[in-house]
Design a protein around this motif. Sequence first.
Motif, PDB file in Angstrom:
ATOM      1  N   ARG A   1       0.583  -1.234  -0.011  1.00 53.46           N
ATOM      2  CA  ARG A   1      -0.089   0.024   0.006  1.00 53.46           C
ATOM      3  C   ARG A   1       0.938   1.234  -0.462  1.00 53.46           C
ATOM      4  O   ARG A   1       2.025   1.205   0.485  1.00 53.46           O
ATOM      5  N   SER A   2       0.265   2.551  -0.277  1.00 57.49           N
ATOM      6  CA  SER A   2       0.860   3.427  -0.041  1.00 57.49           C
ATOM      7  C   SER A   2       0.008   4.904   0.040  1.00 57.49           C
ATOM      8  O   SER A   2      -1.313   4.658  -0.377  1.00 57.49           O
ATOM      9  N   GLY A   3      -0.210   4.608   1.260  1.00 48.68           N
ATOM     10  CA  GLY A   3      -0.669   4.961   1.862  1.00 48.68           C
ATOM     11  C   GLY A   3      -2.432   4.281   2.427  1.00 48.68           C
ATOM     12  O   GLY A   3      -1.884   3.011   2.794  1.00 48.68           O
ATOM     13  N   MET A   4      -3.127   4.468   2.051  1.00 49.79           N
ATOM     14  CA  MET A   4      -4.015   3.707   1.847  1.00 49.79           C
ATOM     15  C   MET A   4      -4.978   2.867   0.749  1.00 49.79           C
ATOM     16  O   MET A   4      -5.293   1.799   0.762  1.00 49.79           O
ATOM     17  N   THR A   5      -3.985   3.795  -0.107  1.00 44.78           N
ATOM     18  CA  THR A   5      -4.555   2.591  -1.434  1.00 44.78           C
ATOM     19  C   THR A   5      -3.170   1.552  -1.964  1.00 44.78           C
ATOM     20  O   THR A   5      -2.408   1.471  -1.468  1.00 44.78           O
ATOM     21  N   ARG A   6      -4.264   0.343  -2.285  1.00 40.44           N
ATOM     22  CA  ARG A   6      -3.484  -0.252  -2.739  1.00 40.44           C
ATOM     23  C   ARG A   6      -2.767  -0.900  -3.942  1.00 40.44           C
ATOM     24  O   ARG A   6      -3.257  -0.051  -4.293  1.00 40.44           O
ATOM     25  N   ILE A   7      -0.993  -1.089  -4.289  1.00 40.69           N
ATOM     26  CA  ILE A   7      -0.959  -0.896  -5.109  1.00 40.69           C
ATOM     27  C   ILE A   7       0.348  -2.017  -5.385  1.00 40.69           C
ATOM     28  O   ILE A   7       0.062  -2.811  -4.758  1.00 40.69           O
ATOM     29  N   VAL A   8       0.352  -2.412  -6.654  1.00 38.71           N
ATOM     30  CA  VAL A   8       1.250  -3.630  -7.394  1.00 38.71           C
ATOM     31  C   VAL A   8       2.231  -3.765  -7.132  1.00 38.71           C
ATOM     32  O   VAL A   8       3.432  -1.974  -7.233  1.00 38.71           O
TER      33      VAL A   8
END
Length: 184
Positions: free
Chosen positions: A151-158
């Motif tokens: 995650r980058s902050g609250m956002t799920r990332i690959v």
Amino acid sequence: MGLIPAEHAAISVVSRGAGLATYIHERKDWPQFRWDEARITRLLGEVRRRQGRFIGRMEALGFDLRTEAVLATLTQDVLKSSEMEGEILDKEQVRSSIARRLGIDIGALAATARNVEGVVELMLDATQNFAKPLTDDRIFAWHAALFPTGRSGMTRIVVGAWRDERAGAMQVISGPIGRERISL
């Protein structure tokens, strides 16, 4: 003659006041620059001369002073690199993490946050293994060190893979929450 305005040819960081900096990649004309090749060459020659003097002095220092200088330099590298990305890290956590990884005894070590550990891992690999090939696996390992939760902050990332078309257009988002700036 290149594309950096001559008055900015040797300036990558310009004071913004209150301890903040404007980095060269934040300029409106990025990356279209003009530069004065003669001025750059002269400045690089001076940097190389000073670097040689510094290396000579380092060789004359005892092991303890040399080790402390390496620790201080790496600490500043990590702090400034993170600052360029808009992340302010705790200096003592960074210093402790580097000392622990390099086996340098600095007394009581500060507890370090996971984000600090990731940045230190990346920076030590990049600086100590600079001659190794920059492979997909190495880049993905750096990415995983920076985003261990996926995650980058609250956002799920690959993490640890190249972006695909499902992610949409590439954007660089900087600035505080609520006042983000988006660059394409």
